[in-house]
Design an enzyme around this catalytic site. Structure first.
Site: not given
Ligand code: NAI
Ligand code: MG
Length: 506
Positions: A191, A266, A300, A397
């Site tokens: 996904k 991660e 990240c 972050e």
């Molecule tokens: P997010 O964690 O919501 O999104 C990442 C993935 O998780 C997307 O595919 C999203 O559709 C999915 N997702 C969201 N809610 C979910 C749920 N309840 N169950 C299963 N999957 C779910 O991150 P978002 O909202 O795009 O970004 C928010 C913050 O997260 C950013 O500002 C950053 O700080 C952090 N982040 C960290 C990343 C990393 O590489 N470790 C990458 C992206 C965001």
């Protein structure tokens, strides 16, 4: 702009009616749900993709299960799996221009980065893991006493894996997840993030073209709270591999408890860049600038906390701030652009809030501090000096081009490491010094999954990535990364059994 974008190929792809890849077919969702895809450089809609509901999640998991249980994939020889994965790496390079352009439209990052970094890295990850498909072996050992046994372990694929990925490196993340799972013999439901689904969909077409059997890779575009949540809770998914926010990582752990899925996470980071007074300051200035601003800070592992000795503080901060002010921010299709926009309006709002909080808390603004322009989601590269550990810009972050600088006066390495470790995260850290003993001691004292000396953002397919503390569970890449897609089965074959247990007791 010296070339016209979108190219005809990409324009045709953007206009398409994008569906879900389930069991080798492109399927429209039952409820007709769609998600709008935006160009972050302009704020304009560029495409629409399908939003998978729980019905499609179920169908995709079933397709992956069938491909697993029928032995279509795990039953193939490692060599055959390796050839298919390698073929996909070639297809990525054959379509590199198109994929790079698509990634720039979708994510915003500069085209020279998608061409020079994202595509070659993604292709190399596939080649690296193709090699592992023929090398996943257990151990062999002799056990006994009483008796004598020849014993060994088998590494078997975990089964059906759901992989949920973010938007900051969409194609790299997709491949970094798929390659080890496929090499290990797992089948997958992938996904992509709702912000950046396009290269994953194109990858799905290339996967079919490479000759992978139907159902081995299923791709569901969808909303996190719907599609992602349904995958995390699904009773027939054996493992979830997730990259994203720590907040959603926690939700996934909870959702996965029903059938005790294997989970690798991660998550976020607040990675320190620790500068000792003996460091090569020109190298620090260049390295730390890239450490924080690469990919507009949406990494990240971004070096978002600069911890620098008083003796060199002003020199280092002046150097980074001068570079930050000179960075050319703009559309990823402009050849002179050095960093692109943030991925979305939501991220622009989030990062802007941290800029406000940093100013309100009294940090000194050395560069940037504002939105860049009025269209698209651009933010100026920002340097906050004299920050303190209680400020949100140091604790949380940000995921944007925002550096927080803290000064220290001590020479005690344990005290310096304590500053670096003063965070709930533990993903990465860099140490800048010319003293080899200092470097080794700090490497040991810092609690994070990666520590770099005199560099930042250093990686390769053979080097594990992952976090201590709230930066995650498990590792990706390298042997550790592929083993995370396996179960270990211990086998013992009697050579000289000890005899009847009851008789011995008697
Ligand atoms: P997010 O964690 O919501 O999104 C990442 C993935 O998780 C997307 O595919 C999203 O559709 C999915 N997702 C969201 N809610 C979910 C749920 N309840 N169950 C299963 N999957 C779910 O991150 P978002 O909202 O795009 O970004 C928010 C913050 O997260 C950013 O500002 C950053 O700080 C952090 N982040 C960290 C990343 C990393 O590489 N470790 C990458 C992206 C965001
Ligand atoms: Mg979210």
């Amino acid at each position: 702009m010296s070339e016209a974008y979108p190219s005809a190929k990409v324009a045709a792809f953007l206009r398409r009616d994008h569906r879900l890849l389930i069991g080798g077919e492109w399927v429209a969702p039952a409820d007709g749900g769609t998600i709008a895809v935006w160009n972050p450089a302009t704020g304009e809609q560029i495409a629409g993709v399908a939003a998978a509901g729980t019905i499609e999640v179920d169908l995709a998991v079933r397709a992956a299960r069938a491909a697993f249980e029928r032995g279509t994939w795990p039953g193939m020889s490692g060599a055959t799996r390796a050839r298919l994965i390698w073929r996909l790496s070639e297809l990525l390079l054959e379509h590199a221009d198109e994929l790079a352009e698509l990634e720039t439209f979708d994510n915003g990052k500069p085209l020279h980065d998608t061409r020079a970094v994202d595509l070659p890295v993604a292709s190399e990850l596939l080649r690296y893991f193709a090699g592992w498909a023929t090398k996943l072996n257990g151990i062999s050992t002799a056990i006994g006493d009483p008796g004598e046994y020849q014993a060994f372990t088998l590494r078997e694929p975990i089964g059906v894996v759901a992989q949920i990925i973010p938007w900051n490196f969409p194609l790299i993340m997709a491949v970094m997840k798929l390659a080890p799972a496929l090499a290990a013999g797992c089948t997958v439901v992938l996904k992509p993030a709702e912000e950046t689904p396009l290269t994953a969909l194109r990858l799905g077409e290339l996967i079919a073209g490479a000759g992978f059997p139907a159902g081995v890779v299923n791709i569901l575009t969808g909303i996190g709270e719907v599609t992602g949540a349904a995958l995390s809770a699904h009773p027939d998914v054996d493992k979830i591999a997730f990259t994203g926010s720590t907040e959603v990582g926690r939700k996934i752990v909870q959702a996965s408890a029903g059938n005790l899925k294997r989970v690798t996470l991660e998550l976020g980071g607040k990675s320190p860049m620790v500068v000792l007074p003996d460091a090569d300051i020109d190298a620090v200035i260049a390295g730390a600038t890239t450490g924080i601003f690469f990919n507009s800070g949406q990494s990240c592992m971004a070096g978002s906390r600069l911890i620098v000795h008083e003796a060199v503080h002003d020199w280092v901060v002046a150097g980074i701030a001068a570079r930050a002010r000179a960075i050319r921010v703009g559309s990823g299709f402009d050849r002179t652009t050095q960093i692109g926009p943030l991925v979305s309006e939501v991220q622009l709002a989030r990062v802007s809030r941290y800029l406000d909080e940093g100013k309100a808390a009294g940090a000194t603004l050395h560069a940037g501090g504002h939105r860049h322009g009025t269209h698209g989601y651009f933010v100026e590269p920002t340097v906050f000096g004299r920050a303190d550990p209680s400020m949100s810009i140091i604790r949380e972050e940000i995921f944007g081009p925002v550096l927080g600088v803290m000064a220290y006066a001590t020479h005690d390495l344990e005290a310096i490491a304590a500053l670096a470790n003063d965070t709930s995260y533990g993903l990465a850290a860099s140490v800048w010094t010319r003293n080899i003993t200092t470097a080794h001691r700090l490497v040991r004292l810092i609690r994070s999954g990666q520590v770099w000396v005199n560099g930042h953002h250093v990686g390769g397919a053979d080097l594990p990535v992952g976090g201590y503390k709230q930066s995650g569970w498990g590792r990706e890449n390298g042997r550790d990364g592929i083993e995370a897609y396996t179960e270990v089965k211990s086998v013992a074959i009697a050579l000289n059994p000890p005899g009847d247990w009851l008789a011995i007791k008697g």
